[in-house]
Scaffold this active site. Structure first.
Site, PDB file in Angstrom:
ATOM      1  N   ASP A  80     -24.997  28.975 -42.062  1.00 37.97           N
ATOM      2  CA  ASP A  80     -24.748  27.643 -42.615  1.00 37.97           C
ATOM      3  C   ASP A  80     -24.423  26.646 -41.527  1.00 37.97           C
ATOM      4  O   ASP A  80     -24.543  26.927 -40.347  1.00 37.97           O
ATOM      5  CB  ASP A  80     -23.721  27.666 -43.756  1.00 37.97           C
ATOM      6  CG  ASP A  80     -22.540  28.524 -43.434  1.00 37.97           C
ATOM      7  OD1 ASP A  80     -21.993  28.369 -42.342  1.00 37.97           O
ATOM      8  OD2 ASP A  80     -22.182  29.371 -44.294  1.00 37.97           O
ATOM      9  N   LYS A 102     -23.844  24.107 -46.925  1.00 37.56           N
ATOM     10  CA  LYS A 102     -22.847  24.064 -47.989  1.00 37.56           C
ATOM     11  C   LYS A 102     -22.904  22.744 -48.751  1.00 37.56           C
ATOM     12  O   LYS A 102     -23.712  21.872 -48.450  1.00 37.56           O
ATOM     13  CB  LYS A 102     -21.466  24.318 -47.401  1.00 37.56           C
ATOM     14  CG  LYS A 102     -21.210  25.812 -47.232  1.00 37.56           C
ATOM     15  CD  LYS A 102     -21.206  26.531 -48.572  1.00 37.56           C
ATOM     16  CE  LYS A 102     -21.227  28.046 -48.426  1.00 37.56           C
ATOM     17  NZ  LYS A 102     -20.066  28.544 -47.719  1.00 37.56           N
ATOM     18  N   MET A 215     -10.445  21.441 -42.889  1.00 40.68           N
ATOM     19  CA  MET A 215     -11.070  20.588 -43.902  1.00 40.68           C
ATOM     20  C   MET A 215     -10.177  19.418 -44.293  1.00 40.68           C
ATOM     21  O   MET A 215     -10.123  19.024 -45.451  1.00 40.68           O
ATOM     22  CB  MET A 215     -11.401  21.419 -45.160  1.00 40.68           C
ATOM     23  CG  MET A 215     -12.323  22.583 -44.855  1.00 40.68           C
ATOM     24  SD  MET A 215     -12.514  23.738 -46.232  1.00 40.68           S
ATOM     25  CE  MET A 215     -11.027  24.717 -46.086  1.00 40.68           C
ATOM     26  N   GLY A 244     -14.221  21.352 -31.747  1.00 38.69           N
ATOM     27  CA  GLY A 244     -13.482  22.139 -30.771  1.00 38.69           C
ATOM     28  C   GLY A 244     -14.331  23.209 -30.110  1.00 38.69           C
ATOM     29  O   GLY A 244     -15.212  23.773 -30.739  1.00 38.69           O
TER      30      GLY A 244
HETATM   31  N1  SAH Z   1     -14.295  30.216 -41.327  1.00 40.29           N
HETATM   32  C1  SAH Z   1     -14.044  29.046 -40.508  1.00 40.29           C
HETATM   33  C2  SAH Z   1     -13.498  27.890 -41.321  1.00 40.29           C
HETATM   34  C3  SAH Z   1     -14.409  27.372 -42.386  1.00 40.29           C
HETATM   35  S1  SAH Z   1     -13.748  25.971 -43.229  1.00 40.29           S
HETATM   36  C4  SAH Z   1     -13.111  29.403 -39.370  1.00 40.29           C
HETATM   37  O1  SAH Z   1     -12.526  30.498 -39.369  1.00 40.29           O
HETATM   38  O2  SAH Z   1     -12.982  28.606 -38.452  1.00 40.29           O
HETATM   39  C5  SAH Z   1     -14.469  24.640 -42.333  1.00 40.29           C
HETATM   40  C6  SAH Z   1     -13.439  23.916 -41.503  1.00 40.29           C
HETATM   41  O3  SAH Z   1     -13.181  24.613 -40.298  1.00 40.29           O
HETATM   42  C7  SAH Z   1     -13.855  22.556 -41.054  1.00 40.29           C
HETATM   43  O4  SAH Z   1     -13.668  21.599 -42.070  1.00 40.29           O
HETATM   44  C8  SAH Z   1     -12.917  22.311 -39.888  1.00 40.29           C
HETATM   45  O5  SAH Z   1     -11.651  21.929 -40.353  1.00 40.29           O
HETATM   46  C9  SAH Z   1     -12.792  23.696 -39.304  1.00 40.29           C
HETATM   47  N2  SAH Z   1     -13.645  23.902 -38.120  1.00 40.29           N
HETATM   48  C10 SAH Z   1     -14.579  24.833 -37.960  1.00 40.29           C
HETATM   49  N3  SAH Z   1     -15.132  24.778 -36.732  1.00 40.29           N
HETATM   50  C11 SAH Z   1     -14.510  23.775 -36.087  1.00 40.29           C
HETATM   51  C12 SAH Z   1     -14.624  23.216 -34.769  1.00 40.29           C
HETATM   52  N4  SAH Z   1     -15.494  23.691 -33.872  1.00 40.29           N
HETATM   53  N5  SAH Z   1     -13.807  22.177 -34.450  1.00 40.29           N
HETATM   54  C13 SAH Z   1     -12.925  21.690 -35.338  1.00 40.29           C
HETATM   55  N6  SAH Z   1     -12.779  22.183 -36.589  1.00 40.29           N
HETATM   56  C14 SAH Z   1     -13.551  23.206 -36.961  1.00 40.29           C
END
Ligand code: SAH
Length: 296
Positions: A80, A102, A215, A244
């Site tokens: 995704d 999504k 999120m 990040g």
């Molecule tokens: N399973 C993922 C999270 C999914 S929910 C994990 O463990 O990281 C999706 C959220 O993850 C986004 O809305 C954001 O808040 C965060 N996220 C995921 N990758 C990110 C990144 N590279 N930088 C900042 N936030 C990130």
């Protein structure tokens, strides 16, 4: 013909589910499968296997060795929008790719659709990788997807990934715990349901704790105001990390009462992570990645 059959046999054993059982420490089952494989000469295809794999937060070097091995032997990759392009580039070139964005993506597949897609592909005998950003068991619906596999008796394995909180904190120079500032961390889903946040505020505003909101971008103002209204000091340090661990990572530092305005001015886009707590002040001294004009 004989040589071909022999080659196929060893490919099946060394690159397939039997080797996976050995890697998973299930030697006994591996032996059983090996015996069955020997007895049958591959008359009809077996059920494949699904690997629920954490892709990490973006930097491809943060993919685990186990994930890399699985990505490079996959028949199909179901991914995704959070999975970064450099991670996708690690996948076996011949592997089929299926994008299942999504909610907000245009060509999105509803969750039920993803679950049955995984089941169908595995039943066709394929090695299926379900690739998710971060860690599949942290806000990743990983549990829901393997529940349906379990119900259909499709073999599966779960490969953890570096979750956004760990990745963003490390690359922003913000230790999530620190003996002087925080003895615990909370990972919180900061998205609103029907325009409202339903959070346990009392638990969030406790001292000596770092909060990481996933999120949370759309609701950042409501999040910060909610914390202040429930007793957190308005000048509590807060950070927002955009994309990040990626080359264009951006870090905005502020306070609870000031961060939402800074974010608004800066034209930030998802994905972002919000970190609230005393530990955020360490960024000043500890940031190391991608420092330059426009960051920090
Ligand atoms: N399973 C993922 C999270 C999914 S929910 C994990 O463990 O990281 C999706 C959220 O993850 C986004 O809305 C954001 O808040 C965060 N996220 C995921 N990758 C990110 C990144 N590279 N930088 C900042 N936030 C990130």
């Amino acid at each position: 013909e004989d040589a071909r059959a022999r080659r196929q046999f060893w490919e099946r054993v060394l690159g397939g589910p039997i080797a996976e059982l050995v890697f998973a420490g299930r030697d006994h089952e591996a032996e059983g499968r090996m015996q069955a494989e020997l007895e049958r000469s591959g008359a009809h295809p077996e059920t494949g296997e699904v690997f629920l794999v954490g892709a990490g937060p973006g930097d491809p070097e943060l993919v685990t060795l186990r994930a890399l091995r699985v990505l490079q032997s996959a028949d199909v990759i179901v991914h995704d929008r959070l999975v970064s392009q450099p991670v996708l580039d690690l996948c076996r070139r011949e592997a089929e790719r299926i994008y299942v964005g999504k909610e907000r993506a245009f060509h999105s597949v509803p969750q039920e659709g993803i679950n049955s897609l995984l089941v169908r592909l595995a039943k066709e005998g394929k090695r299926v990788v379900r690739l998710k950003g971060g860690d599949p068991f942290i806000f990743g619906r990983g549990g829901e997807e393997i529940e349906s596999l379990a119900a259909e008796e499709v073999p599966f394995q779960v490969i953890p990934g570096i979750t956004a909180a760990s990745g963003c904190a490390a690359y922003a120079g913000i230790p999530l715990t620190h003996r002087d500032f925080a003895q615990s961390v909370m990972f919180v889903a900061g998205h609103q349901k029907d325009g409202k946040l339903t959070l346990n505020w009392d638990a969030l505003v406790r001292p000596g704790q770092t909060i990481v909101f996933y999120m949370g971008l759309a609701g950042i103002e409501a999040l910060c105001n909610g914390l202040i209204e429930n007793g957190m000091r308005p000048d509590m340090p807060a950070a927002l990390v955009q994309r990040g661990t990626q080359p264009d990572q951006r870090v905005l530092i502020g306070t609870l009462d000031g961060l939402p305005a800074r974010v608004e001015e800066s034209g930030v886009t998802a994905p972002t992570l919000i970190i609230v707590g005393e530990v955020v002040q360490l960024h000043d001294r500890l940031s190391w990645f991608n420092r330059g004009p426009g960051t920090g």
